[in-house]
Enzyme design. Structure first.
Site, PDB file in Angstrom:
ATOM      1  CG  ASP A 119      -1.721   1.204   1.467  1.00  0.00           C
ATOM      2  OD1 ASP A 119      -2.615   1.640   0.337  1.00  0.00           O
ATOM      3  OD2 ASP A 119      -1.346   1.923   2.475  1.00  0.00           O
ATOM      4  CD  GLU A 158      -2.380   2.594  -3.557  1.00  0.00           C
ATOM      5  OE1 GLU A 158      -3.373   3.016  -3.713  1.00  0.00           O
ATOM      6  OE2 GLU A 158      -1.748   2.403  -2.408  1.00  0.00           O
TER       7      GLU A 158
END
Length: 732
Positions: free
Chosen positions: A410, A463
């Site tokens: 993330d 990401e």
């Protein structure tokens, strides 16, 4: 005048123990020789009397006359147990934790001290085990700047005087073996800071379990001994995660996928998800499940992206072995499992990692480096060897202990840049004066190198929302070493195009073609994630313009475009049936809507897109290679038509993708094709079974040797309104 105070142990040491301010309790507590006589010292605040059991002897241990919670005196040599008598007359027997030697071995101690122990969870944390012939729990925690660390819990009335720990030299690790404890014990650490402050009780940074929120203590969990049945999958998973494999990911928030209304609207357990979720995802034709963060987190509204217990599967759905049941079931169904991993930040909750031992241990002391303004969270000090090792070891932990097939990392962009979301003067340049976070880059590279080396066949996914170079390129070639990267630019451009009234799409025609300019610079996944259907962004269906019928047609066409486009696929739960509302983490998906014909049609399309994508090598083999894609028509902005060909290897049939993003049927549209002959319509998003108007090419078109669009053959085709058509050669 003669004092009646015993000379051994020294009164000053006993007073420090009684005040929970002694940094070396093992030097006083337990049995020690004094003037050739063994003496035993026991600290027990709740005991009225302590009896020492040595062989057949029972010796009452005298209470110290000045330090009432301590019992001390000479005892015979040999193994012993203790009997406590409470002030209420209760009697209990127990073993003395201070009779046991260290558990951590020399090699572990060396690697911990060096900050290179790749499997710290095997040493730190709370482990039920046998030690020196007794069953109990070994606790170990890193707190190098603490004066004293104690394990506290219900077993000692949360009293930091009772179980102070042993410091293992220069490692900064404190440990203790407490006999008689086991699975399910609730505990925290009480730390005395360098300046003498008793800190808020801390959860275990390497704890394997936690209480149900809002309670936040750690829970002893035995994570050993699970009977995995996924040997065949593990042997073959490298093929499922490869660049040339069909990868279609279903992203899931376990707390809101489905709930049990008859039991207070609770979320599914891991075991229930192992049945219901796995069966659903397999039926829908996806290849992988991606779970939003399952590491323990205190606040439901963070969706797991503000974790506190990086080594603990959240208890919201069950204990660790039941999380393994979910993974095992997915593997049995032929599904890979990815989990979201959050090394970019952590919350400021008092029981968490922030100022863990009274210092900025895991984070930077300077908020310009150690605080995320966007999320009000702390940032790991990636340049500290022990902290980087903590994170790398955690990544390996999920792959090894839980057999997850990959990690989606993330907020990578926030890690890569020191000035991420900061104004001038609010960030600290790197050693070269630049904005790149060199320490975070190194940590990510090491994570990928170590995890891929230790667990071949896994995948890591970034990401990463900027144009940082070589994210999914090997570390030895200067890349970050990820297997894949989310294509955020493609997602933003194409959704912006789809949101426009078809009348005006001609002016943004390039937004649907621009992604090809960089489509093969990384190994891309095309993500329609949770971030696109929350915080006022509306649902996927709600983003589409036009009448209700046009909204559904637009969404079907967009999914056709996405599955025909180069890149692996990711779709957030609920989007597969066109949920009308945006996602709400506090409620289950709108399964009532999913049963309606128009929504069921979207779901059937997604299932068929997945099936076609998996069955046709041309649609997945070269997802990450330019040889697998060629434009047929990229410039017909006036009609908003796009056409391209997808190819696999030399032995596979091509697939041609035709798109019409206007509500006007394109009948008799001449399109170039790779060769003459009959081309079957293998998928049409306007089919009646999907909720469309059932317009198209009656199952096939015939191409003639008439060059067009740079192709050697051509055919007149029908591209229905707001639709995508897939064509493939008829080889029958």
């Amino acid at each position: 005048m003669t004092s009646n105070t015993p000379a051994f142990p020294p009164l000053d040491a006993l007073n420090k123990l009684a005040a929970a301010r002694h940094g070396d309790p093992f030097s006083v507590l337990g049995r020690h020789m004094h003037e050739d006589t063994p003496h035993l010292t026991v600290l027990h605040p709740d005991a009225a009397a302590i009896t020492v059991l040595v062989g057949d002897d029972e010796i009452d241990l005298p209470r110290h006359p000045e330090v009432g919670c301590i019992f001390t005196g000479p005892v015979p040599d040999g193994p012993y147990r203790l009997r406590g008598t409470g002030r209420n007359g209760a009697i209990w027997e127990f073993e003395d934790p201070y009779a046991f030697g260290p558990v951590i071995g020399e090699m572990d101690e060396y690697l911990l001290g060096e900050g290179t122990h790749q499997r710290i969870w095997q040493v730190l944390g709370a482990h039920p085990c046998h030690h020196d012939g007794s069953r109990g729990v070994h606790f170990a925690v890193w707190a190098p700047n603490a004066q004293r660390v104690s394990v506290v819990g219900e077993f000692n009335q949360w009293d930091g005087r009772t179980h102070p720990m042993r410091l293992r030299g220069a490692t900064g690790v404190w440990e203790i073996f407490i006999p008689g404890l086991g699975e399910g014990e609730i505990y925290k650490y009480e730390l005395l800071s360098r300046d003498g402050t008793v800190l808020p009780l801390k959860a275990d940074p390497v704890g394997f379990g936690s209480q149900h929120p809002p309670e936040n203590a750690s829970v002893v969990r035995d994570i050993s001994g699970y009977g995995w049945r996924d040997g065949e999958w593990m042997a073959e998973r490298a093929g499922h995660n490869a660049r040339g494999a069909p990868i279609s990911v279903y992203e899931v928030h376990l707390g809101s996928w489905r709930r049990v209304a008859s039991e207070g609207n609770r979320a599914l357990s891991y075991k229930e998800a192992a049945e219901q979720l796995v069966a659903y995802v397999a039926d829908m034709g996806f290849t992988h499940i991606e779970l939003m963060p399952v590491s323990e987190y205190p606040f439901d509204g963070s969706w797991g992206y503000q974790p506190v217990g990086l080594f603990a599967p959240t208890i919201r759905h069950g204990p660790p072995h039941e999380f393994r049941d979910l993974i095992d079931a997915a593997h049995a169904a032929g599904l890979g499992v990815l989990i979201d991993w959050v090394p970019g930040h952590f919350p400021t909750d008092a029981h968490g990692l922030g100022r863990f031992d009274g210092t900025a241990l895991y984070e930077h002391a300077d908020p310009r480096e150690g605080f995320h303004q966007d999320w009000n969270t702390l940032i790991y000090n990636f340049g500290r060897t022990e902290v980087a090792n903590f994170l790398i070891s955690n990544a390996l932990y999920w792959l090894e202990e839980y057999h997850v097939d990959g990690l989606r990392v993330d907020a990578v962009a926030s890690m890569l840049y020191r000035d991420y979301s900061r104004k001038d003067g609010e960030w600290v340049p790197n050693v070269h004066g630049g904005r790149e976070n060199l320490e975070a880059i190194s940590m990510l590279q090491r994570t990928n190198t170590i995890t891929y080396g230790a667990q071949p066949g896994i995948m890591t996914v970034a990401e990463e929302s900027t144009s940082f170079p070589a994210v999914s390129r090997p570390v030895d070639g200067g890349g970050l070493g990820f297997g894949y990267k989310w294509n955020m630019g493609w997602m933003n451009d194409t959704l912006s195009y789809m949101a426009k009234d078809p009348l005006y799409r001609r002016y943004d025609h390039h937004k649907m073609t621009f992604g090809i300019h960089y489509a093969f610079s990384e190994n891309f996944i095309l993500p329609i994630s949770h971030d696109e259907v929350v915080h006022g962004k509306g649902s996927m269906l709600g983003k589409m313009p036009g009448t209700e019928w046009e909204k559904f047609a637009n969404l079907r066409a967009y999914y056709g475009f996405m599955w025909g486009h180069p890149g692996k696929k990711l779709l957030f739960m609920g989007c597969e049936f066109g949920q009308p509302e945006e996602w709400n983490h506090a409620a289950q998906l709108n399964w009532d809507a999913a049963a309606r014909p128009e929504h069921a049609g979207i779901a059937r399309l997604v299932r068929d897109l997945n099936t076609t994508y998996r069955a046709r090598p041309a649609l997945h083999m070269a997802d990450c290679d330019p040889e697998g894609f060629a434009w047929i028509e990229a410039n017909d902005a006036d009609t908003s038509v796009y056409a391209w060909v997808r190819r696999g290897d030399a032995g596979t049939d091509p697939v041609v993708v035709l798109c019409n993003f206007t509500p006007v049927e394109r009948s008799g549209y001449t399109v170039g094709l790779p060769h003459a002959g009959r081309w079957c319509e293998i998928l049409n998003t306007d089919a009646a079974i999907y909720g469309g108007g059932d317009r198209g090419n009656m199952g096939a078109v015939t191409a003639i040797d008439s060059p067009h669009h740079g192709q050697p053959a051509s055919a007149a085709v029908v591209i229905p309104p707001l639709s995508v058509v897939f064509l493939a050669p008829d080889n029958d």
